[in-house]
Design a protein around this motif. Structure first.
Motif, PDB file in Angstrom:
ATOM      1  N   ASP A  71      63.729 -71.570   4.989  1.00 38.27           N
ATOM      2  CA  ASP A  71      63.689 -71.787   6.436  1.00 38.27           C
ATOM      3  C   ASP A  71      65.027 -71.328   6.997  1.00 38.27           C
ATOM      4  N   VAL A  72      65.099 -71.126   8.282  1.00 36.80           N
ATOM      5  CA  VAL A  72      66.360 -70.786   8.935  1.00 36.80           C
ATOM      6  C   VAL A  72      66.326 -71.410  10.329  1.00 36.80           C
ATOM      7  N   SER A  73      67.467 -71.902  10.757  1.00 36.10           N
ATOM      8  CA  SER A  73      67.518 -72.489  12.096  1.00 36.10           C
ATOM      9  C   SER A  73      67.347 -71.411  13.158  1.00 36.10           C
ATOM     10  N   ALA A  74      66.772 -71.786  14.269  1.00 35.38           N
ATOM     11  CA  ALA A  74      66.698 -70.874  15.414  1.00 35.38           C
ATOM     12  C   ALA A  74      68.058 -70.748  16.082  1.00 35.38           C
ATOM     13  N   HIS A  75      68.993 -71.639  15.709  1.00 32.59           N
ATOM     14  CA  HIS A  75      70.299 -71.686  16.370  1.00 32.59           C
ATOM     15  C   HIS A  75      71.405 -71.211  15.434  1.00 32.59           C
ATOM     16  N   GLU A  76      72.448 -70.692  16.016  1.00 35.98           N
ATOM     17  CA  GLU A  76      73.543 -70.178  15.192  1.00 35.98           C
ATOM     18  C   GLU A  76      74.523 -71.286  14.824  1.00 35.98           C
ATOM     19  N   LYS A  77      74.795 -72.178  15.754  1.00 36.16           N
ATOM     20  CA  LYS A  77      75.697 -73.311  15.484  1.00 36.16           C
ATOM     21  C   LYS A  77      75.514 -74.364  16.571  1.00 36.16           C
ATOM     22  N   GLY A  78      76.091 -75.550  16.335  1.00 39.77           N
ATOM     23  CA  GLY A  78      76.053 -76.558  17.391  1.00 39.77           C
ATOM     24  C   GLY A  78      75.440 -77.860  16.932  1.00 39.77           C
ATOM     25  N   ALA A  79      75.025 -78.659  17.885  1.00 40.51           N
ATOM     26  CA  ALA A  79      74.533 -80.006  17.620  1.00 40.51           C
ATOM     27  C   ALA A  79      73.046 -79.979  17.237  1.00 40.51           C
ATOM     28  N   TYR A  80      72.782 -79.512  16.024  1.00 43.87           N
ATOM     29  CA  TYR A  80      71.406 -79.424  15.518  1.00 43.87           C
ATOM     30  C   TYR A  80      71.375 -80.039  14.123  1.00 43.87           C
ATOM     31  N   THR A  81      71.393 -81.354  14.094  1.00 43.44           N
ATOM     32  CA  THR A  81      71.524 -82.096  12.838  1.00 43.44           C
ATOM     33  C   THR A  81      70.455 -81.677  11.820  1.00 43.44           C
ATOM     34  N   GLY A  82      70.911 -81.396  10.629  1.00 38.67           N
ATOM     35  CA  GLY A  82      69.990 -81.089   9.541  1.00 38.67           C
ATOM     36  C   GLY A  82      69.625 -79.630   9.422  1.00 38.67           C
ATOM     37  N   GLU A  83      70.062 -78.800  10.345  1.00 39.87           N
ATOM     38  CA  GLU A  83      69.655 -77.398  10.316  1.00 39.87           C
ATOM     39  C   GLU A  83      70.673 -76.525   9.571  1.00 39.87           C
ATOM     40  N   VAL A  84      70.224 -75.391   9.108  1.00 41.92           N
ATOM     41  CA  VAL A  84      71.075 -74.431   8.397  1.00 41.92           C
ATOM     42  C   VAL A  84      70.890 -73.072   9.070  1.00 41.92           C
ATOM     43  N   SER A  85      72.011 -72.459   9.447  1.00 44.41           N
ATOM     44  CA  SER A  85      71.901 -71.249  10.278  1.00 44.41           C
ATOM     45  C   SER A  85      71.807 -69.960   9.460  1.00 44.41           C
ATOM     46  N   GLY A  86      71.372 -68.903  10.134  1.00 49.32           N
ATOM     47  CA  GLY A  86      71.314 -67.576   9.521  1.00 49.32           C
ATOM     48  C   GLY A  86      72.673 -67.120   9.006  1.00 49.32           C
ATOM     49  N   PRO A  87      73.749 -67.227   9.810  1.00 50.66           N
ATOM     50  CA  PRO A  87      75.055 -66.799   9.298  1.00 50.66           C
ATOM     51  C   PRO A  87      75.488 -67.581   8.049  1.00 50.66           C
ATOM     52  N   MET A  88      75.148 -68.871   7.987  1.00 49.86           N
ATOM     53  CA  MET A  88      75.499 -69.647   6.781  1.00 49.86           C
ATOM     54  C   MET A  88      74.753 -69.095   5.561  1.00 49.86           C
ATOM     55  N   LEU A  89      73.505 -68.746   5.758  1.00 47.53           N
ATOM     56  CA  LEU A  89      72.704 -68.209   4.646  1.00 47.53           C
ATOM     57  C   LEU A  89      73.202 -66.828   4.241  1.00 47.53           C
ATOM     58  N   ALA A  90      73.550 -66.033   5.231  1.00 46.15           N
ATOM     59  CA  ALA A  90      74.051 -64.684   4.931  1.00 46.15           C
ATOM     60  C   ALA A  90      75.355 -64.788   4.131  1.00 46.15           C
TER      61      ALA A  90
END
Ligand code: G3P
Length: 257
Positions: A71-90
């Motif tokens: 899965d990947v978050s729709a958001h890049e960063k910020g207040a989205y508890t529990g999510e993991v972003s595309g840049p983190m995965l990259a």
């Protein structure tokens, strides 16, 4: 016709801690030969908590296995508890991120609009999204599988460019075939996969449709993959249960040529 390298991707779902992940990838690497990797791209999609361990192993041992997230978050960063972003995965060396798996759609209420945001977030981070779609049993019984999956495709690709679409992987996973042992027949899978590729051509270009990969998922095993991958518009498989057994997954990945 465009050359498309087959993709055999193992979606581990909610299975294996990071130690088990290391053992599984090591066994898989031991079972596969260079010729297997020349013939197909072989990927694992472990839980987020295992990605760092898989990265260390792949980099350290120079393995040709590629990996990604479920899965990947729709958001890049910020207040989205529990999510993991595309840049983190990259940053963790991921190549792929699933978007819109039917289990996310069902248990987390993900709709086409959110899946669209996730697809775009993956592209923005230079990941390749594996866009999952597929019909439930009621839709299949009504004979509406093609229109249903085409609508999911269009919803997920809003504002996606032709250049991005050319790099996309679409995974056709009929919900009734996931984890049930009831695999779609090669003809049934080809019907939908061919329609998906055709719609990519209409939405973008023949070139984009010719390079995008369309794969099938749903109870794929070493004894049924040959018929599936033999279809004109099917470029590989997204494998659940069978990807947790390294010998079986390696066998399946070899047959996936
Ligand atoms: O994403 C793969 C998947 O949903 C299929 O699972 O266990 O039927 O191969 P499985």
């Amino acid at each position: 016709m465009a050359e498309r390298k087959p993709l055999i991707a193992g979606n581990w779902k909610l299975n294996n801690n990071h130690l088990e992940a290391i053992a599984l990838v090591q066994k898989l690497a031991f079972s596969l030969k260079d010729t297997d990797f020349d013939a197909a791209e072989i990927a694992v999609l472990p839980p987020f908590t295992n990605l760092r361990s898989v990265q260390t192993l792949v980099d350290g041992d120079k393995l040709r296995i590629v990996y990604g997230a479920q899965d990947v978050s729709a958001h890049e960063k910020g207040a989205y508890t529990g999510e993991v972003s595309g840049p983190m995965l990259a940053k963790l060396g991921c190549t792929y991120a699933l978007a819109g798996h039917s289990e996310r759609r069902e248990y987390h209420r993900e709709d086409d609009a959110l899946v669209n945001q996730k697809v775009k977030a993956a592209f923005a981070a230079d990941l390749t999204p594996i866009l999952c779609l597929g019909e439930g049993l009621d839709v299949r019984k009504a004979g509406d599988q093609v229109s249903h999956t085409l609508a999911q495709l269009e919803g997920a690709l809003k504002d996606v460019t032709a250049e991005q679409a050319a790099r996309l992987v679409v995974a056709y996973e009929p919900v009734w075939a996931i984890g049930t042992g009831e695999v779609a027949t090669p003809d049934d899978a080809q019907e939908v996969c061919g329609a998906l590729r055709g719609r990519l051509g209409e939405l973008y270009s023949d070139e984009a449709a010719g390079t995008a990969r369309v794969i099938y998922g749903g109870s794929v095993k070493s004894d049924n993959i040959a018929g599936i991958i033999g279809q004109e518009d099917i470029d590989g498989a997204l494998v659940g249960g069978a990807s947790l057994k390294p010998d079986e997954f390696a066998k399946l990945a070899r047959l996936g040529r």
